[in-house]
Design an enzyme around this catalytic site. Structure first.
Site, mmCIF file in Angstrom:
data_model
loop_
_atom_site.group_PDB
_atom_site.id
_atom_site.type_symbol
_atom_site.label_atom_id
_atom_site.label_comp_id
_atom_site.label_asym_id
_atom_site.label_seq_id
_atom_site.Cartn_x
_atom_site.Cartn_y
_atom_site.Cartn_z
ATOM 1 N N GLU A 68 -11.264 -3.476 3.373
ATOM 2 C CA GLU A 68 -12.145 -4.195 4.292
ATOM 3 C C GLU A 68 -12.228 -5.675 3.941
ATOM 4 O O GLU A 68 -12.173 -6.537 4.827
ATOM 5 C CB GLU A 68 -13.549 -3.580 4.261
ATOM 6 C CG GLU A 68 -13.633 -2.142 4.736
ATOM 7 C CD GLU A 68 -13.488 -1.145 3.604
ATOM 8 O OE1 GLU A 68 -13.933 0.002 3.762
ATOM 9 O OE2 GLU A 68 -12.903 -1.505 2.559
ATOM 10 N N GLY A 313 -3.825 -5.596 -7.792
ATOM 11 C CA GLY A 313 -3.297 -6.698 -6.996
ATOM 12 C C GLY A 313 -1.793 -6.864 -7.035
ATOM 13 O O GLY A 313 -1.289 -7.929 -6.667
ATOM 14 N N GLU A 314 -1.055 -5.830 -7.434
ATOM 15 C CA GLU A 314 0.399 -5.965 -7.530
ATOM 16 C C GLU A 314 1.167 -5.087 -6.544
ATOM 17 O O GLU A 314 2.390 -4.969 -6.653
ATOM 18 C CB GLU A 314 0.861 -5.668 -8.956
ATOM 19 C CG GLU A 314 0.465 -6.733 -9.968
ATOM 20 C CD GLU A 314 1.251 -6.617 -11.254
ATOM 21 O OE1 GLU A 314 1.893 -7.607 -11.639
ATOM 22 O OE2 GLU A 314 1.218 -5.531 -11.864
ATOM 23 N N PRO A 339 -0.926 1.529 5.808
ATOM 24 C CA PRO A 339 0.539 1.462 5.785
ATOM 25 C C PRO A 339 1.091 0.135 6.293
ATOM 26 O O PRO A 339 2.298 -0.086 6.252
ATOM 27 C CB PRO A 339 0.933 2.588 6.745
ATOM 28 C CG PRO A 339 -0.138 2.534 7.802
ATOM 29 C CD PRO A 339 -1.425 2.167 7.054
ATOM 30 N N GLU A 341 0.835 -3.044 5.313
ATOM 31 C CA GLU A 341 1.432 -3.937 4.317
ATOM 32 C C GLU A 341 2.844 -3.483 3.965
ATOM 33 O O GLU A 341 3.765 -4.306 3.851
ATOM 34 C CB GLU A 341 0.556 -3.985 3.069
ATOM 35 C CG GLU A 341 -0.817 -4.585 3.309
ATOM 36 C CD GLU A 341 -1.695 -4.535 2.081
ATOM 37 O OE1 GLU A 341 -2.635 -5.333 2.000
ATOM 38 O OE2 GLU A 341 -1.439 -3.701 1.187
#
Length: 434
Positions: A68, A313-314, A339, A341
């Site tokens: 979000e 964050g990877e 999905p 990204e």
């Protein structure tokens, strides 16, 4: 309370949360011990600010967790370009870490206060937002009442309302109407969700689309990408992204099923909750797989079967390394992970049957041939092995997915158009000087 009617159930909730403040303090202490709260920033969860309020107009934008909050980034960028300070709040440590790296200049992060009246009032007294935006389905009654009393417009952006949630709200129609009638605009993702909001008493509903279709792909550190690409070069690679408990065993079973015909296979797994990484790796070792743990500095060498990327964050890095992405949260009853990204970064997507959190995105991708639904480990192993063995089909699937996502863009511009009257109101009121 506001001059408008407040039904008994909403009044009971309001005063009940006042009475339950000691229990909420205990809840926060428990979460801190479990590592779910940042101990240095715990006061923010009770409305105590972690920094001064900048001068000038301020927009408050709230996203509960990673998905979000990140869906708001494009909107935050555009608002800061208009001269606003944007205060972005979220409720999880992981989301805070990601936002710290991705928020543009002119935006700042705080943890959201719990929905206790005193916490909310303390938060609003300090930050004094001119406009409030809340993403998806974060409808906290005391916060909504407090904003309404202060005359701060609240807009639901990227709004979601599942059939299950709508049935829950429908059991308390007076409460639903009292909450939703205090939202200036409900800007929702689909027509079906718009119908659900209207049936529950929301007076102003618009279909804006899904902001996640407009979000930029997650970033990747160039040096880390180059290093890992060199280490895995020549190996068949697949990715299990954002896995949940119950899916880790499936990941290991798929690897074991494929290893005889793909002896150099590398499986990369990214647990949804990084703290599960060590247990995931240990279970894989117990099943006879050689595992390496990224959080401990491990790198995939030729002996590595399973590379557990238990970092924050990877995902953008691993989507770029793997041509096949299996989306977690979809083989257990969680509702699936985003999905979009993966599709933007040219992954062929495989998923399980439980995808209601992103039903529209999966439906679009499945229909276009960019994603495929499966039900169990045996079917998943067959699909992964088939794609890794047929580069042309794999490439065609990735191209189809990327095109399907691109065709759904436009939610950001529609959302900004819906916000424009509120920006104009602030200009007229003299709060904002362009």
């Amino acid at each position: 309370m506001n001059r408008r009617a407040v039904p008994p159930l909403l009044r009971a909730y309001h005063y009940g949360l006042i009475a339950l403040e000691p229990a909420l303090a205990g809840l926060l202490a428990w979460r801190r011990r479990k590592g779910k709260e940042d101990p240095l920033r715990l006061p923010e969860r009770v409305g105590r600010p972690g920094r001064p309020r900048p001068a000038g107009p301020l927009v408050w934008a709230h996203g509960a967790s990673i998905g979000e909050a990140l869906s708001l980034i494009g909107l935050v960028e555009r608002l800061t370009q208009r001269g606003f300070t944007v205060l972005v709040t979220s409720g999880t440590r992981t989301s805070a870490e990601l936002l710290a790296a991705r928020l543009p200049k002119g935006a700042l992060h705080q943890f959201a206060p719990l929905d206790a009246p005193r916490y909310v009032e303390r938060f609003l007294d300090h930050w004094r937002p001119d406009l409030a935006l809340v993403a998806e389905s974060e409808l906290w009654p005391n916060t909504i009442l407090a904003l309404d009393r202060r005359g701060v417009p609240l807009i639901l952006v990227n709004g979601r309302m599942s059939e299950r949630s709508a049935k829950g709200w429908a059991r308390t129609p007076d409460l639903a109407r009292a909450v939703l009638s205090r939202i200036a605009v409900c800007l929702v993702q689909t027509r079906e969700e718009a119908d659900r909001f209207r049936s529950l008493g929301a007076p102003r509903v618009m279909v804006g689309g899904n902001l996640k279709f407009d979000a930029a792909p997650p970033p990747a550190d160039p040096q880390a990408l180059a290093q890992l690409a060199g280490l895995v070069a020549g190996r068949p690679v697949w990715l299990a992204a954002s896995t949940h408990p119950g899916e880790e065993e499936m990941v290991a079973a798929v690897h074991r099923a494929l290893a005889p015909r793909l002896p150099s296979l590398l499986t990369i797994a990214v647990p949804r909750h990084p703290r599960r990484g060590a247990a995931f790796a240990a279970a894989a070792q117990g099943a006879g797989l050689h595992a390496a743990l990224r959080s401990q500095g491990g790198l995939p060498d030729r002996r590595t079967d399973l590379y557990v990327a238990d970092t924050v964050g990877e995902l953008g890095l691993f989507y770029r390394l793997s041509p096949v992405a299996v989306m977690g949260g979809s083989f257990v009853e969680h509702g699936g992970q985003n999905p979009i990204e993966a599709a933007r970064l040219d992954c062929a997507i495989l998923h399980g049957p439980h995808v209601w959190n992103f039903a529209q995105a999966y439906a679009v991708l499945d229909a276009a041939g960019g994603a495929r639904a499966l039900t169990d480990a045996a079917g998943l192993a067959e699909a992964v092995g088939g794609l890794l063995g047929e580069p042309e089909r794999l490439h065609a699937m990735a191209i189809a997915g990327r095109g399907a996502v691109a065709a759904c863009e436009g939610a950001l511009e529609r959302t900004l158009a819906a916000l424009e009257p509120f920006i104009c109101q602030m200009k007229i009121a003299g709060r904002f000087h362009a």
